[in-house]
Every structure is written in C-alpha cells, then in structure tokens.
Design a protein around this motif. Structure first.
Motif, mmCIF file in Angstrom:
data_model
loop_
_atom_site.group_PDB
_atom_site.id
_atom_site.type_symbol
_atom_site.label_atom_id
_atom_site.label_comp_id
_atom_site.label_asym_id
_atom_site.label_seq_id
_atom_site.Cartn_x
_atom_site.Cartn_y
_atom_site.Cartn_z
ATOM 1 N N ALA A 1 -12.731 2.950 56.267
ATOM 2 C CA ALA A 1 -11.416 2.304 56.292
ATOM 3 C C ALA A 1 -11.328 1.325 55.130
ATOM 4 O O ALA A 1 -12.350 0.859 54.625
ATOM 5 N N ALA A 2 -10.096 1.030 54.728
ATOM 6 C CA ALA A 2 -9.880 0.082 53.644
ATOM 7 C C ALA A 2 -8.566 -0.642 53.859
ATOM 8 O O ALA A 2 -7.673 -0.146 54.560
ATOM 9 N N ILE A 3 -8.471 -1.805 53.229
ATOM 10 C CA ILE A 3 -7.249 -2.597 53.308
ATOM 11 C C ILE A 3 -7.001 -3.227 51.945
ATOM 12 O O ILE A 3 -7.911 -3.786 51.330
ATOM 13 N N SER A 4 -5.789 -3.111 51.477
ATOM 14 C CA SER A 4 -5.446 -3.665 50.171
ATOM 15 C C SER A 4 -5.201 -5.167 50.280
ATOM 16 O O SER A 4 -5.134 -5.732 51.378
ATOM 17 N N SER A 5 -5.007 -5.809 49.145
ATOM 18 C CA SER A 5 -4.734 -7.247 49.139
ATOM 19 C C SER A 5 -3.413 -7.564 49.836
ATOM 20 O O SER A 5 -3.240 -8.663 50.374
ATOM 21 N N SER A 6 -2.504 -6.618 49.850
ATOM 22 C CA SER A 6 -1.199 -6.830 50.497
ATOM 23 C C SER A 6 -1.187 -6.379 51.949
ATOM 24 O O SER A 6 -0.158 -6.520 52.618
ATOM 25 N N GLY A 7 -2.311 -5.829 52.422
ATOM 26 C CA GLY A 7 -2.412 -5.465 53.832
ATOM 27 C C GLY A 7 -2.198 -3.995 54.156
ATOM 28 O O GLY A 7 -2.228 -3.622 55.340
ATOM 29 N N THR A 8 -2.004 -3.172 53.163
ATOM 30 C CA THR A 8 -1.889 -1.742 53.416
ATOM 31 C C THR A 8 -3.246 -1.196 53.859
ATOM 32 O O THR A 8 -4.260 -1.508 53.251
#
Length: 125
Positions: free
Chosen positions: A48-55
């Motif tokens: 799993a991953a999450i971007s700096s903007s929360g995506t």
C-alpha cells in the motif's frame, strides 16, 4: 529521513494488526510513503502507499482488508491490517520518497529513497 517501523507480531488468521512507521526529518509532509513486504525466498512486493496529498493505493491482494493512513502532525504512517491470512506473513517495510510523479511509481521499490528496518508479521492458520 529515518524511518522506524513497529507493530508487527503473531496473530491468528482473521485477526488484525496495526503497523506504524515513524519518520524523522523535515520532509515527511511532502513525502510519498509506502508499505512493502517480503516473505522468505520471495522478492519485496508492494502492499500500500499514500501520497503527500493523501491519495491511497493498494495491491489487489490486500484491497478491502488493509488501510493505509498518515498523520502529518506525528510524522507517522499507519497500516491497519484486518482479516489477516497466512499468506500475509512477511517482514513489512515502510519506505519514503519525494517524487513529483508519485502516482506513477508508488509500487516500485527502487524508487524509494529511505527504508525502515522492517517489522515481522506472522499469521498462524
């Protein structure tokens, strides 16, 4: 950036665990964060991953069971793992990267600049 993963352990199939990855350094808020895992004899694989903007992004194998989140005030990213299966057994690693096109590279381990030490998750059947 230094990453410290924690929260692994032994759990029965169907159970839950929450992993944490605490980051030090100034760039956490602008970093994409990812969780990967590596089982014995296998290559490291994306979880799993999450971007700096929360995506958020998930591997098909964990979609609907795992949830990634981040708390920028605490410089921490979490992985809530529910309905665990024996095939989830692995060492889990968190990674961090500052990358403009994070959405194109979130699942590629070599794109990540920093890694935590890993935390072992063992799911007994």
């Amino acid at each position: 950036v230094q990453l410290q993963a924690s929260g692994g352990g032994l759990v029965q199939a169907g159970g839950s665990l929450r992993l944490s990855c605490a980051a030090s350094g100034r760039n956490f808020r602008t970093s994409g964060m990812g969780w990967f895992r590596q089982a014995p004899g296998k290559e490291r694989e994306f979880v799993a991953a999450i971007s700096s903007s929360g995506t958020t992004y998930y591997a098909d194998a964990v979609k609907g069971r795992f949830t990634i989140s981040r708390d920028n005030a605490k410089n921490t990213v979490y992985l809530q793992m529910n309905s665990l299966k024996s095939e989830d057994t692995a060492v889990y690693y968190c990674g961090a990267v500052n990358l403009y096109n994070f959405g194109l590279a979130y699942n590629v381990p070599i794109k990540y600049d920093y890694w935590g030490q890993g935390t072992l998750v063992t799911v007994s059947s």
